[in-house]
Design a protein around this motif. Structure first.
Motif, PDB file in Angstrom:
ATOM      1  N   ASP A  79       0.809  -1.218   0.000  1.00  8.09           N
ATOM      2  CA  ASP A  79       0.000   0.000   0.000  1.00  8.09           C
ATOM      3  C   ASP A  79       0.848   1.277   0.000  1.00  8.09           C
ATOM      4  OD1 ASP A  79       0.957  -0.521   2.539  1.00  8.09           O
ATOM      5  OD2 ASP A  79      -0.788   0.315   3.564  1.00  8.09           O
ATOM      6  N   ILE A  80       2.174   1.124  -0.156  1.00  8.75           N
ATOM      7  CA  ILE A  80       3.063   2.281  -0.233  1.00  8.75           C
ATOM      8  C   ILE A  80       3.735   2.282  -1.608  1.00  8.75           C
ATOM      9  CG2 ILE A  80       5.099   3.436   0.732  1.00  8.75           C
ATOM     10  CD1 ILE A  80       4.457   2.185   3.415  1.00  8.75           C
ATOM     11  N   ASP A  81       3.534   3.340  -2.360  1.00  5.05           N
ATOM     12  CA  ASP A  81       4.103   3.433  -3.711  1.00  5.05           C
ATOM     13  C   ASP A  81       5.594   3.757  -3.651  1.00  5.05           C
ATOM     14  OD1 ASP A  81       1.624   2.987  -4.885  1.00  5.05           O
ATOM     15  OD2 ASP A  81       1.127   5.132  -4.888  1.00  5.05           O
ATOM     16  N   ILE A  82       6.315   3.296  -4.663  1.00  2.00           N
ATOM     17  CA  ILE A  82       7.738   3.621  -4.784  1.00  2.00           C
ATOM     18  C   ILE A  82       7.865   5.046  -5.311  1.00  2.00           C
ATOM     19  CG2 ILE A  82       9.875   3.087  -6.026  1.00  2.00           C
ATOM     20  CD1 ILE A  82       9.005   0.156  -6.010  1.00  2.00           C
ATOM     21  N   LYS A  83       8.435   5.917  -4.491  1.00  2.00           N
ATOM     22  CA  LYS A  83       8.587   7.319  -4.872  1.00  2.00           C
ATOM     23  C   LYS A  83       9.970   7.823  -4.494  1.00  2.00           C
ATOM     24  CE  LYS A  83       3.708   8.616  -4.224  1.00  2.00           C
ATOM     25  NZ  LYS A  83       2.784   9.504  -3.471  1.00  2.00           N
ATOM     26  N   LEU A  84      10.503   8.703  -5.322  1.00  6.22           N
ATOM     27  CA  LEU A  84      11.747   9.374  -4.986  1.00  6.22           C
ATOM     28  C   LEU A  84      11.480  10.411  -3.914  1.00  6.22           C
ATOM     29  CD1 LEU A  84      13.178   9.930  -8.596  1.00  6.22           C
ATOM     30  CD2 LEU A  84      13.866   8.178  -6.952  1.00  6.22           C
ATOM     31  N   LEU A 185      19.876  -9.295  -9.155  1.00  4.60           N
ATOM     32  CA  LEU A 185      18.524  -8.749  -9.045  1.00  4.60           C
ATOM     33  C   LEU A 185      18.594  -7.420  -8.296  1.00  4.60           C
ATOM     34  CD1 LEU A 185      15.357 -10.760  -7.968  1.00  4.60           C
ATOM     35  CD2 LEU A 185      15.616  -8.310  -7.659  1.00  4.60           C
ATOM     36  N   THR A 186      18.408  -6.345  -9.038  1.00  7.77           N
ATOM     37  CA  THR A 186      18.414  -5.000  -8.464  1.00  7.77           C
ATOM     38  C   THR A 186      17.026  -4.378  -8.509  1.00  7.77           C
ATOM     39  OG1 THR A 186      20.702  -4.726  -9.250  1.00  7.77           O
ATOM     40  CG2 THR A 186      19.538  -2.730  -8.619  1.00  7.77           C
ATOM     41  N   CYS A 187      16.187  -4.903  -9.364  1.00  7.80           N
ATOM     42  CA  CYS A 187      14.860  -4.348  -9.651  1.00  7.80           C
ATOM     43  C   CYS A 187      13.931  -4.414  -8.440  1.00  7.80           C
ATOM     44  CB  CYS A 187      14.256  -5.134 -10.821  1.00  7.80           C
ATOM     45  SG  CYS A 187      12.579  -4.668 -11.261  1.00  7.80           S
ATOM     46  N   TYR A 188      13.249  -3.300  -8.145  1.00  6.55           N
ATOM     47  CA  TYR A 188      12.283  -3.269  -7.049  1.00  6.55           C
ATOM     48  C   TYR A 188      11.067  -4.155  -7.337  1.00  6.55           C
ATOM     49  CZ  TYR A 188      14.705   0.740  -4.971  1.00  6.55           C
ATOM     50  OH  TYR A 188      15.628   1.572  -4.383  1.00  6.55           O
ATOM     51  N   GLY A 193      18.260  -9.566 -13.846  1.00  7.34           N
ATOM     52  CA  GLY A 193      18.944  -9.041 -15.030  1.00  7.34           C
ATOM     53  C   GLY A 193      18.664  -7.565 -15.221  1.00  7.34           C
ATOM     54  N   ASP A 194      18.289  -7.186 -16.422  1.00  6.05           N
ATOM     55  CA  ASP A 194      18.050  -5.776 -16.727  1.00  6.05           C
ATOM     56  C   ASP A 194      16.790  -5.231 -16.063  1.00  6.05           C
ATOM     57  OD1 ASP A 194      20.359  -5.572 -18.220  1.00  6.05           O
ATOM     58  OD2 ASP A 194      19.367  -6.079 -20.112  1.00  6.05           O
ATOM     59  N   GLY A 195      15.984  -6.102 -15.456  1.00  9.76           N
ATOM     60  CA  GLY A 195      14.859  -5.657 -14.646  1.00  9.76           C
ATOM     61  C   GLY A 195      13.671  -5.133 -15.428  1.00  9.76           C
ATOM     62  N   CYS A 196      12.812  -4.400 -14.721  1.00  2.35           N
ATOM     63  CA  CYS A 196      11.593  -3.877 -15.342  1.00  2.35           C
ATOM     64  C   CYS A 196      11.867  -2.656 -16.208  1.00  2.35           C
ATOM     65  CB  CYS A 196      10.563  -3.521 -14.267  1.00  2.35           C
ATOM     66  SG  CYS A 196      11.013  -2.076 -13.243  1.00  2.35           S
ATOM     67  N   GLY A 197      12.974  -1.964 -15.922  1.00  2.80           N
ATOM     68  CA  GLY A 197      13.335  -0.774 -16.690  1.00  2.80           C
ATOM     69  C   GLY A 197      12.590   0.479 -16.270  1.00  2.80           C
ATOM     70  N   GLU A 198      11.667   0.349 -15.322  1.00  2.00           N
ATOM     71  CA  GLU A 198      10.821   1.481 -14.945  1.00  2.00           C
ATOM     72  C   GLU A 198      11.053   1.992 -13.525  1.00  2.00           C
ATOM     73  OE1 GLU A 198       8.921   3.102 -17.039  1.00  2.00           O
ATOM     74  OE2 GLU A 198       9.460   1.725 -18.663  1.00  2.00           O
ATOM     75  N   CYS A 199      11.424   1.116 -12.606  1.00  2.00           N
ATOM     76  CA  CYS A 199      11.590   1.548 -11.219  1.00  2.00           C
ATOM     77  C   CYS A 199      12.887   2.348 -11.067  1.00  2.00           C
ATOM     78  CB  CYS A 199      11.584   0.341 -10.277  1.00  2.00           C
ATOM     79  SG  CYS A 199      13.066  -0.691 -10.341  1.00  2.00           S
ATOM     80  N   PRO A 200      13.004   3.161 -10.032  1.00  2.00           N
ATOM     81  CA  PRO A 200      14.197   3.999  -9.855  1.00  2.00           C
ATOM     82  C   PRO A 200      15.497   3.203  -9.849  1.00  2.00           C
ATOM     83  CG  PRO A 200      12.476   4.705  -8.361  1.00  2.00           C
ATOM     84  CD  PRO A 200      11.986   3.444  -8.988  1.00  2.00           C
ATOM     85  N   SER A 201      15.470   2.007  -9.266  1.00  2.00           N
ATOM     86  CA  SER A 201      16.676   1.186  -9.198  1.00  2.00           C
ATOM     87  C   SER A 201      17.118   0.736 -10.589  1.00  2.00           C
ATOM     88  CB  SER A 201      16.423  -0.029  -8.303  1.00  2.00           C
ATOM     89  OG  SER A 201      17.602  -0.788  -8.138  1.00  2.00           O
ATOM     90  N   CYS A 202      16.159   0.323 -11.404  1.00  2.00           N
ATOM     91  CA  CYS A 202      16.476  -0.120 -12.769  1.00  2.00           C
ATOM     92  C   CYS A 202      17.007   1.037 -13.613  1.00  2.00           C
ATOM     93  CB  CYS A 202      15.245  -0.718 -13.433  1.00  2.00           C
ATOM     94  SG  CYS A 202      14.873  -2.399 -12.902  1.00  2.00           S
ATOM     95  N   LYS A 203      16.390   2.207 -13.464  1.00  2.00           N
ATOM     96  CA  LYS A 203      16.815   3.368 -14.249  1.00  2.00           C
ATOM     97  C   LYS A 203      18.243   3.777 -13.890  1.00  2.00           C
ATOM     98  CE  LYS A 203      12.200   5.290 -15.040  1.00  2.00           C
ATOM     99  NZ  LYS A 203      11.274   6.416 -14.761  1.00  2.00           N
ATOM    100  N   LEU A 204      18.566   3.742 -12.602  1.00  2.00           N
ATOM    101  CA  LEU A 204      19.914   4.086 -12.158  1.00  2.00           C
ATOM    102  C   LEU A 204      20.932   3.085 -12.687  1.00  2.00           C
ATOM    103  CD1 LEU A 204      21.672   5.951 -10.345  1.00  2.00           C
ATOM    104  CD2 LEU A 204      21.182   4.383  -8.456  1.00  2.00           C
ATOM    105  N   ARG A 205      20.581   1.822 -12.589  1.00  2.00           N
ATOM    106  CA  ARG A 205      21.462   0.754 -13.066  1.00  2.00           C
ATOM    107  C   ARG A 205      21.693   0.875 -14.577  1.00  2.00           C
ATOM    108  NH1 ARG A 205      21.441  -5.666 -11.861  1.00  2.00           N
ATOM    109  NH2 ARG A 205      21.780  -6.458 -13.959  1.00  2.00           N
ATOM    110  N   LYS A 206      20.609   1.069 -15.344  1.00  2.45           N
ATOM    111  CA  LYS A 206      20.715   1.151 -16.801  1.00  2.45           C
ATOM    112  C   LYS A 206      21.504   2.381 -17.234  1.00  2.45           C
ATOM    113  CE  LYS A 206      17.989   1.022 -21.067  1.00  2.45           C
ATOM    114  NZ  LYS A 206      18.744   2.098 -21.729  1.00  2.45           N
ATOM    115  N   ARG A 207      21.273   3.511 -16.575  1.00  2.00           N
ATOM    116  CA  ARG A 207      22.006   4.720 -16.930  1.00  2.00           C
ATOM    117  C   ARG A 207      23.507   4.529 -16.733  1.00  2.00           C
ATOM    118  NH1 ARG A 207      19.124   8.030 -14.280  1.00  2.00           N
ATOM    119  NH2 ARG A 207      20.382   8.261 -12.393  1.00  2.00           N
TER     120      ARG A 207
END
Length: 219
Positions: A79-84, A185-188, A193-207
């Motif tokens: 019930d808690i969204d992932i937010k920066l 596994l870094t994806c939230y 692997g490369d994960g969902c590509g959408e969560c903050p963790s995946c974006k940081l890893r991919k960048r």
């Protein structure tokens, strides 16, 4: 190589796996410790177990479910969204006391097996605002653990002062880039692997990966 025993705080993610490869290069014997704190991406425990086995290391899972109950956060609650973090607030993925408790319990475990070296993948460069990833905290806790248990631990933080691009470079220099890219596994959202590509963790890893691969092309 240091003729000693080391314990790696191990989640099976990019950072801790990079640190595991680093530990294997620097210590004669390496043991991994993972933590079950009711995380939604509990698949990381299976991932950590598989990686440790493949790299020839013992893996121990410690029960920290109480932490998930005490500290509401996006990693343990649906019930808690992932937010920066906004306007000075911490990200919703921050778990109060997590690194302090993980390192403390890892130290208790390490003393029982005669290991004086603790390795953790915390990083002040790409730390998302987490206060327990800062160098000053690690140094403070190191002193506290030594005093509390009358045992001379050394906490190693191999990636403390490097960003994700440099972390990928470090992995590549150890011959572990593809292993880490494909098997960690870094994806939230719990995707290996490369994960969902959408969560903050995946974006940081991919960048970080894209920046590193592009820098290799330029050279």
């Amino acid at each position: 190589m240091i003729n000693g025993k080391a314990v790696v705080v191990f989640s099976g993610g990019q950072d801790s796996t990079t640190c595991l490869f680093w530990a294997k290069k620097n210590f004669k014997e390496v043991i991994t410790v993972s933590f079950d704190y009711n995380q939604k991406h509990v698949a990381e425990l299976d991932c950590a177990k598989k990686i440790a086995k493949e790299l020839g290391c013992e893996n121990h899972v410690l029960d920290m479910k109480l932490l998930g109950q005490l500290a509401p956060n996006a990693l343990t609650r649906n019930d808690i969204d992932i937010k920066l973090g906004e306007e000075g607030e911490l990200p919703s993925t921050f778990v109060d006391g997590r690194n302090m408790l993980f390192l403390t319990f890892a130290a208790v475990f390490a003393k029982q097996v005669g290991a004086r070296h603790l390795i953790t993948g915390v990083c002040e460069t790409d730390f998302s605002g987490y206060p327990d990833c800062r160098d000053v905290f690690i140094k403070s806790l190191n002193v506290t653990l030594n005093l509390a248990m009358d045992f001379q631990f050394v906490i190693h933080t191999p990636i403390m002062w490097i960003d994700k691009e440099e972390t990928w470079k470090m992995a590549d220099e150890m011959g572990a880039l593809e292993f880490i890219r494909e098997k960690t596994l870094t994806c939230y959202n719990g995707i290996i692997g490369d994960g969902c590509g959408e969560c903050p963790s995946c974006k940081l890893r991919k960048r970080g990966l894209d920046n590193y691969l592009n820098s290799k092309k330029i050279k």
